[in-house]
Structures are given as structure tokens and as C-alpha cells.
Design an enzyme around this catalytic site. Structure first.
Site, PDB file in Angstrom:
ATOM      1  N   ASP A 280       4.590  -1.275  40.893  1.00 21.25           N
ATOM      2  CA  ASP A 280       3.763  -1.004  39.705  1.00 21.25           C
ATOM      3  C   ASP A 280       3.180  -2.308  39.164  1.00 21.25           C
ATOM      4  O   ASP A 280       2.353  -2.297  38.246  1.00 21.25           O
ATOM      5  CB  ASP A 280       4.531  -0.207  38.643  1.00 21.25           C
ATOM      6  CG  ASP A 280       5.790  -0.917  38.179  1.00 21.25           C
ATOM      7  OD1 ASP A 280       6.119  -1.991  38.711  1.00 21.25           O
ATOM      8  OD2 ASP A 280       6.462  -0.370  37.268  1.00 21.25           O
TER       9      ASP A 280
ATOM     10  N   ASP B  12       6.415   2.673  43.899  1.00 23.20           N
ATOM     11  CA  ASP B  12       7.093   2.622  42.597  1.00 23.20           C
ATOM     12  C   ASP B  12       6.766   3.839  41.762  1.00 23.20           C
ATOM     13  O   ASP B  12       5.599   4.270  41.704  1.00 23.20           O
ATOM     14  CB  ASP B  12       6.604   1.384  41.816  1.00 23.20           C
ATOM     15  CG  ASP B  12       7.606   0.252  41.835  1.00 23.20           C
ATOM     16  OD1 ASP B  12       8.740   0.439  42.321  1.00 23.20           O
ATOM     17  OD2 ASP B  12       7.241  -0.841  41.361  1.00 23.20           O
TER      18      ASP B  12
ATOM     19  N   GLU C 153      13.322   2.036  38.268  1.00 20.61           N
ATOM     20  CA  GLU C 153      14.016   0.936  37.593  1.00 20.61           C
ATOM     21  C   GLU C 153      15.169   1.455  36.736  1.00 20.61           C
ATOM     22  O   GLU C 153      14.990   2.368  35.940  1.00 20.61           O
ATOM     23  CB  GLU C 153      13.037   0.163  36.690  1.00 20.61           C
ATOM     24  CG  GLU C 153      12.025  -0.633  37.474  1.00 20.61           C
ATOM     25  CD  GLU C 153      11.142  -1.517  36.588  1.00 20.61           C
ATOM     26  OE1 GLU C 153      11.450  -1.680  35.387  1.00 20.61           O
ATOM     27  OE2 GLU C 153      10.145  -2.029  37.110  1.00 20.61           O
TER      28      GLU C 153
ATOM     29  N   GLU D 297      16.372  -8.025  40.532  1.00 19.83           N
ATOM     30  CA  GLU D 297      15.329  -8.932  40.038  1.00 19.83           C
ATOM     31  C   GLU D 297      15.861  -9.806  38.896  1.00 19.83           C
ATOM     32  O   GLU D 297      16.616  -9.347  38.033  1.00 19.83           O
ATOM     33  CB  GLU D 297      14.116  -8.124  39.545  1.00 19.83           C
ATOM     34  CG  GLU D 297      13.015  -9.022  38.977  1.00 19.83           C
ATOM     35  CD  GLU D 297      11.666  -8.343  38.793  1.00 19.83           C
ATOM     36  OE1 GLU D 297      11.521  -7.151  39.131  1.00 19.83           O
ATOM     37  OE2 GLU D 297      10.749  -9.040  38.306  1.00 19.83           O
TER      38      GLU D 297
END
Ligand code: KIV
Length: 278
Positions: A51, A90, A122, A189
């Protein structure tokens, strides 16, 4: 067209990537367009339509600008330009957090309309039910824990994770939740190195690092960062393998000079009355 045209063949599957836990590092890059997918496909194991496309190609200030339509359009372009890499799309913010039903419906739309191999969401503990439901619907899922760009407004900025023991424990719980929900791999991340290393040691699915650890089972970078096309700040975790922004600037300046001085087009670029090729 160059000779690297996608050939009909078999893509690397999410299950094959999952089986590479602890083995050869998994090579991932983001891709958003047909020509970039064609150039990257021979070299990588996984292409991610992140994204981040909202920022990188559309100029939004963060990834919250990504929409389902945007992800579908770029997913289709990358699928057309690739034939061997596993392709993951995503799920944009707003497409999966609220209800399990909406998460499954949006994941189904991404797979049906692009033909991609998997989707990425996420979050850890907070969205484990969504991951489990999407996996149960037959769609492979890649998790994403640590710094979560879709939470940038909630968090008031991009904050590196795992600096305190309490925060590290939350990350271990997130990693375990994503693994237990059935994800085939997980992106870590913006997480301090020892914690990313420890997550990699503790879970049975491959970890894909970005600003995380060299011990992760694979690495991912945003393609525009990796080829030096990023025009704003380049994050610390990025290694630039080319400096295309300089190449593009120089090409534009040379072209402008040639047009203004009438050096372009030259005779070789013009059509005569005799038959010549376009
Ligand atoms: O959106 C994206 O590009 C990503 C990668 C940075 C992992 O999620």
C-alpha cells in the site's frame, strides 16, 4: 520489448516460501507497475504490491491514501508483468480491521480480480481472527508486525518498535498470534535488531525484514527506495542500488536543452516520403 517478457510458467507458491524457513534468504521487493514487474520478476522470490503505492506513485502523505480500487489496478498490472514470483497484494487500511466478514470479502476481491497468490494485513493479536478467517477461506496470508505504517496517525508518527522489554513482549505475542492464525510468513518492520532476531528464532514461519534484522529469513525493500527514485527523505534502513533520480533529472534536462536548441528531433527520428519503419 526486451527479451525478459513473462513466459508462461509456474509461480513460486506461498507454501514453497513457507518451507524455506531457516534456509536460503527470501528475496522480496515491492512492485506497482507492469514494466517494473517485468524487470524484477526474474530476480526475486516475491513481489509485493504494497500500500506504499499510495505514497510512492500517487503522492499521498502516508499509506492511508490506498484504496481497494488502487490495489486491484496495480495488482493486475504486476500480475501481467510477472510469471514466476509469488505475488502478494496489501489489504488497504479500512478493508479488514472492523469485521471478519469484511476482511474475507475484501481479500476475496483482491484475489479474484488480480489473480494474486496471497494478501498481506498489518497487525498481530488485534487482527488474528481476520487472518484465521481469510486463511480458512483458502487465501494465503502474509502478516506484518512491528512498525505499522497504517497506524501512523494513531501513533503520531513512525516509531521504531521493541526498545522496551514490555514492547518487545507485545511483538513476541503479535508474532505468535500471526503464526497461530495460519499466516505463511510475516513482515517485521522498523523493529530493533535483537527483537527481530529473537522473533525469527521463536516462530516457525519465515520472517521478512525491513529495518529489522539481517537474521530474518528474507528481506524486502520498496522498489523506488532500492533504485534511488525516492525524491524525499531516504530512510536509514534503505540501501540504494542505483541512483535513478539523478539519471531521470539529467535525461529531462538534456531533452529540454535539445528541444530548445532544436537538436531534437534529428533527421534519424523523422519520417520521409519513402517507406520506413515507425
Ligand atoms: O507497503 C509496503 O510497501 C510494505 C512494505 C514496506 C513491507 O508493506
Amino acid at each position: 520489448m526486451a527479451s525478459d517478457a513473462p513466459v508462461a510458467g509456474r509461480r513460486i507458491t506461498p507454501a514453497e516460501l513457507s518451507a524455506r524457513k531457516g534456509g536460503d534468504p527470501i528475496v522480496c521487493l515491492t512492485a506497482y507497475t507492469y514494466p517494473i514487474a517485468r524487470l524484477l520478476d526474474p530476480h526475486v522470490d516475491l513481489l509485493l504490491i504494497g500500500d506504499s503505492v499510495a505514497m510512492v506513485l500517487h503522492g499521498h502523505p502516508n499509506t492511508l491514501g490506498a484504496t481497494m480500487d488502487m490495489m486491484v489496478a496495480h495488482g493486475q498490472a504486476v500480475m501481467r508483468g510477472s510469471s514466476r514470483a509469488c505475488v502478494v497484494v496489501d489489504m488497504p487500511a479500512g478493508s479488514y480491521e472492523d469485521t471478519v466478514e469484511n476482511a474475507v470479502a475484501c481479500a476475496r476481491r483482491l484475489v479474484d480480480e488480480t489473480g494474486c497468490d496471497a494478501v498481506k494485513l498489518e497487525g498481530g493479536v488485534a487482527i488474528a481472527a481476520q487472518i484465521a478467517a481469510i486463511v480458512a477461506a483458502g487465501i494465503p496470508v502474509m502478516g506484518h508486525i512491528g512498525l505499522l505504517p497504517q497506524s501512523v496517525e494513531k501513533e503520531g508518527g513512525y516509531k521504531i518498535k521493541g526498545r522496551s522489554e514490555a514492547n518487545a513482549e507485545l511483538l513476541y505475542a503479535d508474532a505468535r498470534a500471526v503464526e497461530a492464525a495460519g499466516a505463511f510468513s510475516v513482515v517485521i518492520e522498523g523493529t530493533v535488531e535483537p527483537v527481530a532476531t529473537e522473533i525469527t528464532r521463536r516462530i516457525s514461519i519465515p520472517t521478512i525484514g525491513i529495518g529489522a534484522s539481517d537474521k530474518c529469513d528474507g528481506q524486502v525493500l520498496v522498489i523506488d527506495d532500492a533504485i534511488g527514485l525516492t525524491v524525499d527523505r531516504v530512510p536509514k534502513f534503505v540501501k540504494e542500488y542505483a541512483l535513478l533520480r539523478d539519471t531521470v533529472s539529467k535525461a529531462a534536462a538534456d531533452y529540454a536543452r535539445d528541444v530548445r536548441s532544436r537538436a531534437f528531433p534529428g533527421p534519424e527520428h523523422l519520417f520521409s516520403l519513402s517507406k520506413d519503419k515507425a
